[in-house]
Design a protein around this motif. Sequence first.
Motif, mmCIF file in Angstrom:
data_model
loop_
_atom_site.group_PDB
_atom_site.id
_atom_site.type_symbol
_atom_site.label_atom_id
_atom_site.label_comp_id
_atom_site.label_asym_id
_atom_site.label_seq_id
_atom_site.Cartn_x
_atom_site.Cartn_y
_atom_site.Cartn_z
ATOM 1 N N PHE A 1 2.044 -5.021 26.165
ATOM 2 C CA PHE A 1 0.893 -5.713 25.464
ATOM 3 C C PHE A 1 1.474 -6.960 25.061
ATOM 4 O O PHE A 1 2.893 -7.079 24.423
ATOM 5 C CB PHE A 1 0.463 -4.987 24.148
ATOM 6 N N GLY A 2 1.024 -7.959 25.280
ATOM 7 C CA GLY A 2 1.570 -9.271 24.760
ATOM 8 C C GLY A 2 0.883 -10.553 24.980
ATOM 9 O O GLY A 2 -0.685 -10.417 25.234
ATOM 10 N N THR A 3 1.213 -11.769 25.298
ATOM 11 C CA THR A 3 0.668 -12.895 25.228
ATOM 12 C C THR A 3 1.292 -13.978 26.271
ATOM 13 O O THR A 3 2.415 -13.748 26.334
ATOM 14 C CB THR A 3 0.211 -13.621 23.972
ATOM 15 N N GLY A 4 0.522 -14.757 26.999
ATOM 16 C CA GLY A 4 0.944 -15.682 27.798
ATOM 17 C C GLY A 4 0.829 -17.023 26.951
ATOM 18 O O GLY A 4 0.304 -17.561 26.193
ATOM 19 N N VAL A 5 2.142 -17.652 26.764
ATOM 20 C CA VAL A 5 2.406 -18.995 26.199
ATOM 21 C C VAL A 5 2.346 -20.246 27.141
ATOM 22 O O VAL A 5 1.995 -21.319 26.551
ATOM 23 C CB VAL A 5 3.601 -18.945 25.354
ATOM 24 N N SER A 6 2.211 -19.918 28.290
ATOM 25 C CA SER A 6 2.026 -20.858 29.360
ATOM 26 C C SER A 6 1.601 -20.393 30.634
ATOM 27 O O SER A 6 1.697 -19.101 30.639
ATOM 28 C CB SER A 6 3.214 -21.751 29.606
ATOM 29 N N GLU A 7 1.308 -20.946 31.883
ATOM 30 C CA GLU A 7 1.057 -20.378 32.925
ATOM 31 C C GLU A 7 2.318 -19.617 33.942
ATOM 32 O O GLU A 7 2.198 -19.059 34.615
ATOM 33 C CB GLU A 7 0.536 -21.266 34.316
ATOM 34 N N PHE A 8 3.497 -20.201 32.933
ATOM 35 C CA PHE A 8 4.947 -19.685 33.552
ATOM 36 C C PHE A 8 5.503 -18.510 32.929
ATOM 37 O O PHE A 8 6.134 -17.958 33.322
ATOM 38 C CB PHE A 8 5.789 -20.879 33.716
ATOM 39 N N TRP A 9 5.077 -18.687 31.534
ATOM 40 C CA TRP A 9 5.992 -17.618 30.461
ATOM 41 C C TRP A 9 4.907 -16.486 29.929
ATOM 42 O O TRP A 9 3.817 -17.167 29.325
ATOM 43 C CB TRP A 9 6.443 -18.281 29.426
ATOM 44 N N THR A 10 5.200 -15.377 29.969
ATOM 45 C CA THR A 10 4.358 -14.399 29.230
ATOM 46 C C THR A 10 5.411 -13.616 28.354
ATOM 47 O O THR A 10 6.617 -13.336 28.832
ATOM 48 C CB THR A 10 3.645 -13.205 29.910
ATOM 49 N N PHE A 11 5.338 -13.007 27.206
ATOM 50 C CA PHE A 11 6.049 -12.279 26.166
ATOM 51 C C PHE A 11 5.291 -11.361 25.812
ATOM 52 O O PHE A 11 4.355 -11.513 25.482
ATOM 53 C CB PHE A 11 6.618 -13.302 25.185
ATOM 54 N N GLY A 12 6.135 -10.103 25.779
ATOM 55 C CA GLY A 12 5.189 -8.930 25.440
ATOM 56 C C GLY A 12 6.221 -7.887 24.674
ATOM 57 O O GLY A 12 7.390 -7.734 24.854
ATOM 58 N N VAL A 13 5.525 -6.728 24.540
ATOM 59 C CA VAL A 13 6.217 -5.351 23.953
ATOM 60 C C VAL A 13 5.968 -4.445 25.040
ATOM 61 O O VAL A 13 4.745 -4.218 25.286
ATOM 62 C CB VAL A 13 5.420 -4.752 22.502
ATOM 63 N N GLU A 14 6.955 -3.885 25.620
ATOM 64 C CA GLU A 14 6.731 -2.856 26.700
ATOM 65 C C GLU A 14 7.201 -1.586 26.319
ATOM 66 O O GLU A 14 8.522 -1.103 25.853
ATOM 67 C CB GLU A 14 7.571 -3.476 27.978
ATOM 68 N N ALA A 15 6.636 -0.592 26.460
ATOM 69 C CA ALA A 15 7.010 1.131 26.532
ATOM 70 C C ALA A 15 6.923 1.604 27.669
ATOM 71 O O ALA A 15 6.446 1.423 28.514
ATOM 72 C CB ALA A 15 5.864 1.559 25.555
ATOM 73 N N ASP A 16 8.206 2.169 28.001
ATOM 74 C CA ASP A 16 8.660 2.904 29.124
ATOM 75 C C ASP A 16 8.887 4.363 29.247
ATOM 76 O O ASP A 16 9.404 4.644 28.050
ATOM 77 C CB ASP A 16 9.650 2.316 29.900
ATOM 78 N N TRP A 17 8.674 5.118 29.959
ATOM 79 C CA TRP A 17 9.189 6.542 29.967
ATOM 80 C C TRP A 17 9.422 7.234 31.346
ATOM 81 O O TRP A 17 8.660 6.712 32.323
ATOM 82 C CB TRP A 17 7.898 7.506 29.389
ATOM 83 N N TRP A 18 10.496 7.712 31.295
ATOM 84 C CA TRP A 18 10.855 8.168 32.874
ATOM 85 C C TRP A 18 11.114 9.736 32.540
ATOM 86 O O TRP A 18 11.871 10.125 31.511
ATOM 87 C CB TRP A 18 12.240 7.656 33.116
ATOM 88 N N VAL A 19 10.941 10.628 33.594
ATOM 89 C CA VAL A 19 11.139 11.806 33.441
ATOM 90 C C VAL A 19 11.626 12.510 35.036
ATOM 91 O O VAL A 19 11.196 11.892 35.878
ATOM 92 C CB VAL A 19 9.916 12.805 33.245
ATOM 93 N N ARG A 20 12.990 13.205 34.873
ATOM 94 C CA ARG A 20 13.187 13.596 36.167
ATOM 95 C C ARG A 20 13.833 15.190 36.008
ATOM 96 O O ARG A 20 14.285 15.296 34.894
ATOM 97 C CB ARG A 20 14.017 12.733 36.884
ATOM 98 N N SER A 21 14.006 15.859 36.906
ATOM 99 C CA SER A 21 14.416 17.068 37.007
ATOM 100 C C SER A 21 15.743 16.994 38.038
ATOM 101 O O SER A 21 15.390 16.650 39.198
ATOM 102 C CB SER A 21 13.570 18.306 37.234
ATOM 103 N N VAL A 22 16.823 17.606 37.682
ATOM 104 C CA VAL A 22 17.963 17.666 38.437
ATOM 105 C C VAL A 22 18.269 19.338 38.289
ATOM 106 O O VAL A 22 18.273 19.831 37.468
ATOM 107 C CB VAL A 22 19.311 17.138 37.851
ATOM 108 N N SER A 23 18.413 19.732 39.789
ATOM 109 C CA SER A 23 18.713 21.475 40.066
ATOM 110 C C SER A 23 19.842 21.320 40.798
ATOM 111 O O SER A 23 19.538 21.129 42.030
ATOM 112 C CB SER A 23 17.624 21.983 40.528
ATOM 113 N N LYS A 24 21.021 21.618 40.557
ATOM 114 C CA LYS A 24 22.275 21.815 41.326
ATOM 115 C C LYS A 24 22.328 23.207 41.541
ATOM 116 O O LYS A 24 22.870 23.516 42.744
ATOM 117 C CB LYS A 24 23.323 21.190 40.641
#
Length: 187
Positions: free
Chosen positions: A63-86
């Motif tokens: 979610f953010g805002t563009g300050v020009s046609e070249f720059w956008t700034f925002g807050v980003e949320a990321d989530w990763w999940v993975r399972s490892v089985s040895k």
Amino acid sequence: SLAGLLGCMLSISEAQALDAYESRKNVFGGVALGGGYGFLLQDQQIAEAGPESGPGFHAQGVFGTGVSEFWTFGVEADWWVRSVSKSDANEYTFHHGSVGGVANFFVTEGLFLDAGAGLAYGICNGRLEGRNCKWRELGMSAQAGLGFEAWFNGNVAGVANLDYTHHFYLNDTGFGNISAVFGVRWY
């Protein structure tokens, strides 16, 4: 309420987009899904089982805002999940999340560079050599990558991103992830 404010900002964004067709100078929101390859570094309990790396799932919201046609700034949320089985004695599920600031710089009409930093949180649940292994850690995150945005219509764009993200946790564990996500942004 936060939902009311978000709805108001998005409705204003649509009105601005009608005035400036395919313009990034608006409030925007977006979602993306994808996957990637992740690995842990330096955690003593998990390092005993060898390098714990493998493919996983990635979800992203911004979610953010563009300050020009070249720059956008925002807050980003990321989530990763993975399972490892040895083996039966060595199975893990990793969850890593981050919330932070992100900036996009559009080099050409659709191609952009992105970079960001923020807070990270990691969770490991599993078994190491037959023993339960659980940890939850707070840390910092940093990311850098390359993306492409293509307009579907005047205020909706498709996005493809390739990023490297690194988490620095307080228990001397590092998490690295190379991921590709595909999504949509509403300006």
